[in-house]
Design an enzyme around this catalytic site. Structure first.
Site, PDB file in Angstrom:
ATOM      1  N   ASP A 115     -18.725   3.246 -11.450  1.00 20.01           N
ATOM      2  CA  ASP A 115     -19.220   2.027 -10.628  1.00 20.01           C
ATOM      3  C   ASP A 115     -20.780   1.896 -10.336  1.00 20.01           C
ATOM      4  O   ASP A 115     -21.549   3.025 -10.429  1.00 20.01           O
ATOM      5  CB  ASP A 115     -18.653   2.407  -9.242  1.00 20.01           C
ATOM      6  CG  ASP A 115     -17.210   2.056  -9.276  1.00 20.01           C
ATOM      7  OD1 ASP A 115     -16.822   1.238  -9.779  1.00 20.01           O
ATOM      8  OD2 ASP A 115     -16.542   3.060  -8.264  1.00 20.01           O
TER       9      ASP A 115
ATOM     10  N   ASP B 125     -13.874  -4.601 -11.026  1.00 25.99           N
ATOM     11  CA  ASP B 125     -13.480  -4.786  -9.719  1.00 25.99           C
ATOM     12  C   ASP B 125     -13.622  -6.168  -9.244  1.00 25.99           C
ATOM     13  O   ASP B 125     -12.908  -6.665  -8.647  1.00 25.99           O
ATOM     14  CB  ASP B 125     -14.123  -3.858  -9.042  1.00 25.99           C
ATOM     15  CG  ASP B 125     -13.865  -2.347  -9.018  1.00 25.99           C
ATOM     16  OD1 ASP B 125     -12.812  -2.157  -9.884  1.00 25.99           O
ATOM     17  OD2 ASP B 125     -14.722  -1.383  -8.980  1.00 25.99           O
TER      18      ASP B 125
END
Length: 167
Positions: free
Chosen positions: A131, A149
């Site tokens: 991330d 995402d």
């Protein structure tokens, strides 16, 4: 005997689902490229402001699912989320190929499949999801996320919108 008049229709239908497959593949490529970039150019936990007071780039690893759900579960969650992603992606892709979805739902499916498989690649290669996008305001921080995402979330929103359009 083969009906020549139907041949162009079959090719057009095949081209339709191939188009959505290419969208999913493009999402996987862009997602993986972005993760390779951030994983190679940032130190774990490093924060670089992009829009001060709102948006940072930071490198974090997520062994769980969205919002680090089950991140500390001991490792079984990696296999669970990998199988879940394959199952959902397979079901969505099958319905796209069979022509069961609207154009908006096909786009939603391509976004979700591309995002889900992008994160699966991370889990299989690294054991966690990479991330790097962090949104915040003052002391409030949204959990870090990535492009995969984002595509999954947009795909889910498109599915909801599409569900309201059907009788």
């Amino acid at each position: 005997m083969h009906d020549l008049a139907s041949a162009p229709v079959v090719r057009a239908e095949k081209g339709r689902w191939l188009r959505w497959l290419l969208v999913a593949v493009a999402i996987i490529v862009v997602d993986q490229w972005s993760k390779i970039y951030f994983n190679g150019h940032y130190q774990f936990g490093e924060v670089r402001p992009v829009v001060p007071g709102f948006f940072n780039f930071t490198l974090l690893y997520n062994p769980g699912a969205a919002f680090s759900f089950l991140a500390g579960a001991g490792g079984w969650q990696k296999h669970f989320f990998t199988l879940l992603a394959f199952g959902v992606s397979g079901w969505l892709a099958w319905n796209v190929v069979k022509g069961r979805f609207s154009e908006m739902m096909n786009l939603a499916a391509a976004f979700i499949v591309g995002g889900a498989l992008g994160n699966v690649i991370d889990r299989l290669v690294h054991g966690h999801v990479i991330d790097f996008i962090q949104l915040y305001y003052r002391d409030w921080y949204y959990p870090a996320f990535n492009l995969a995402d984002s595509f999954i979330c947009v795909g889910a929103v498109l599915m909801v919108i599409d569900s309201f359009r059907k009788p």
